[in-house]
Design a protein around this motif. Structure first.
Motif, PDB file in Angstrom:
ATOM      1  N   LYS A  19      45.338  -8.312 108.506  1.00  0.00           N
ATOM      2  CA  LYS A  19      45.428  -8.146 107.053  1.00  0.00           C
ATOM      3  C   LYS A  19      44.260  -7.267 106.607  1.00  0.00           C
ATOM      4  O   LYS A  19      43.098  -7.616 106.807  1.00  0.00           O
ATOM      5  CB  LYS A  19      45.396  -9.495 106.340  1.00  0.00           C
ATOM      6  CG  LYS A  19      45.681  -9.371 104.853  1.00  0.00           C
ATOM      7  CD  LYS A  19      45.859 -10.727 104.206  1.00  0.00           C
ATOM      8  CE  LYS A  19      46.245 -10.574 102.745  1.00  0.00           C
ATOM      9  NZ  LYS A  19      46.432 -11.897 102.090  1.00  0.00           N
ATOM     10  N   SER A  21      41.642  -5.884 104.531  1.00  0.00           N
ATOM     11  CA  SER A  21      40.811  -6.099 103.343  1.00  0.00           C
ATOM     12  C   SER A  21      39.645  -5.118 103.307  1.00  0.00           C
ATOM     13  O   SER A  21      38.966  -4.990 102.291  1.00  0.00           O
ATOM     14  CB  SER A  21      40.290  -7.536 103.321  1.00  0.00           C
ATOM     15  OG  SER A  21      39.493  -7.788 104.464  1.00  0.00           O
ATOM     16  N   GLU A  48      46.453   4.654 102.313  1.00  0.00           N
ATOM     17  CA  GLU A  48      47.078   3.424 102.788  1.00  0.00           C
ATOM     18  C   GLU A  48      47.543   3.596 104.227  1.00  0.00           C
ATOM     19  O   GLU A  48      47.365   2.711 105.063  1.00  0.00           O
ATOM     20  CB  GLU A  48      48.247   3.043 101.890  1.00  0.00           C
ATOM     21  CG  GLU A  48      48.931   1.741 102.302  1.00  0.00           C
ATOM     22  CD  GLU A  48      50.073   1.363 101.388  1.00  0.00           C
ATOM     23  OE1 GLU A  48      51.236   1.470 101.824  1.00  0.00           O
ATOM     24  OE2 GLU A  48      49.801   0.963 100.250  1.00  0.00           O
ATOM     25  N   LYS A  51      44.493   3.668 106.548  1.00  0.00           N
ATOM     26  CA  LYS A  51      43.952   2.335 106.794  1.00  0.00           C
ATOM     27  C   LYS A  51      44.851   1.540 107.739  1.00  0.00           C
ATOM     28  O   LYS A  51      44.365   0.808 108.602  1.00  0.00           O
ATOM     29  CB  LYS A  51      43.761   1.598 105.469  1.00  0.00           C
ATOM     30  CG  LYS A  51      42.602   2.161 104.636  1.00  0.00           C
ATOM     31  CD  LYS A  51      42.587   1.620 103.218  1.00  0.00           C
ATOM     32  CE  LYS A  51      42.218   0.170 103.167  1.00  0.00           C
ATOM     33  NZ  LYS A  51      42.086  -0.328 101.764  1.00  0.00           N
ATOM     34  N   HIS A  92      51.924  -1.732 103.826  1.00  0.00           N
ATOM     35  CA  HIS A  92      50.992  -2.080 102.755  1.00  0.00           C
ATOM     36  C   HIS A  92      49.697  -2.669 103.333  1.00  0.00           C
ATOM     37  O   HIS A  92      48.946  -1.977 103.985  1.00  0.00           O
ATOM     38  CB  HIS A  92      51.670  -3.012 101.754  1.00  0.00           C
ATOM     39  CG  HIS A  92      52.883  -2.404 101.109  1.00  0.00           C
ATOM     40  ND1 HIS A  92      52.808  -1.482 100.094  1.00  0.00           N
ATOM     41  CD2 HIS A  92      54.200  -2.555 101.385  1.00  0.00           C
ATOM     42  CE1 HIS A  92      54.030  -1.094  99.755  1.00  0.00           C
ATOM     43  NE2 HIS A  92      54.887  -1.726 100.529  1.00  0.00           N
ATOM     44  N   GLU A  93      49.454  -3.965 103.141  1.00  0.00           N
ATOM     45  CA  GLU A  93      48.160  -4.538 103.520  1.00  0.00           C
ATOM     46  C   GLU A  93      48.143  -5.148 104.917  1.00  0.00           C
ATOM     47  O   GLU A  93      47.139  -5.759 105.309  1.00  0.00           O
ATOM     48  CB  GLU A  93      47.743  -5.597 102.498  1.00  0.00           C
ATOM     49  CG  GLU A  93      48.715  -6.752 102.400  1.00  0.00           C
ATOM     50  CD  GLU A  93      48.522  -7.591 101.147  1.00  0.00           C
ATOM     51  OE1 GLU A  93      47.364  -7.806 100.741  1.00  0.00           O
ATOM     52  OE2 GLU A  93      49.541  -8.024 100.580  1.00  0.00           O
TER      53      GLU A  93
END
Length: 208
Positions: A19, A21, A48, A51, A92-93
């Motif tokens: 995840k 962060s 995005e 990452k 996404h994350e």
């Protein structure tokens, strides 16, 4: 943030999740990238995506590999130098990788309304009958993941999601089903496992 979850999907197959962060710079300075990966990273327009790419390398380092152990073939399919099979996905994350002794396809998708809206383009929507909207969203996301993972394994030009890939009927509670690729006068069967992590669906597929 460290590795948040891992799943033993079946014998000798593990899926790892990260995840995200961290900010871009923290991720960038935490991983050792080979030149080809640096060049690929620099050509990504979305931070995005950058990452997500770096978080995959964080997972690799966390489980004893590095970016130098990973390479891509001419079709863009990832491989590990030690011969283990790997599949990569990020949404996404979250970033995720699956490592197995056999060929595997992994897809990770955020549950979102758009997937249900476009469902008629990629699946038999009768498979969504008599479900709540919430469960239709989940099931459509699983089916999309099935199509993606079959394609990742086969990786052949001309495969159509609605025309060539079909799933057996299943319930969300099953977390397991089978799918079929009917392509070039040949039918191949695939075993599918799926589950949910937070508001994401992940699908792992193998040749049956």
């Amino acid at each position: 943030m460290p590795l948040v979850e891992l799943y033993n999907v079946k014998e000798n197959t593990i899926v790892y999740f990260w995840k995200i962060s961290e900010d871009y710079h923290s991720l960038f300075h935490a991983v050792d990238l080979k030149n080809a990966s640096l060049e690929r990273l620099q050509h990504m327009k979305s931070q995005e995506h950058q990452k997500g790419f770096l978080a995959v390398r964080m997972i690799l380092q966390h489980i004893g590999y590095t970016d130098h152990d990973l390479y891509y073939d001419n079709h863009g399919k990832p491989h590990l130098l030690n011969g283990k099979h790997i599949s990569i996905s990020h949404s996404h994350e979250f970033s995720a990788i699956a490592i197995s002794d056999i060929a595997i396809g992994l897809d990770l998708e955020k549950i979102k309304e758009k997937t249900l809206k476009i469902a008629p383009r990629f699946m038999d929507t009768s498979h969504l009958a008599n479900l709540s909207i919430a469960n239709q969203l989940i099931k459509a996301t699983v089916v999309w993941g099935i199509k993606e993972t079959v394609f990742k394994i086969k990786n052949e030009k001309g495969i159509s999601f609605p025309n060539h890939i079909a799933e057996e009927r299943f319930t969300i509670e099953d977390k397991h089903t089978f799918a079929y690729l009917n392509f070039k006068n040949t039918t191949e069967k695939f075993e599918v496992y799926f589950n949910q992590i937070e508001d994401y669906i992940f699908v792992c597929t193998f040749l049956a």
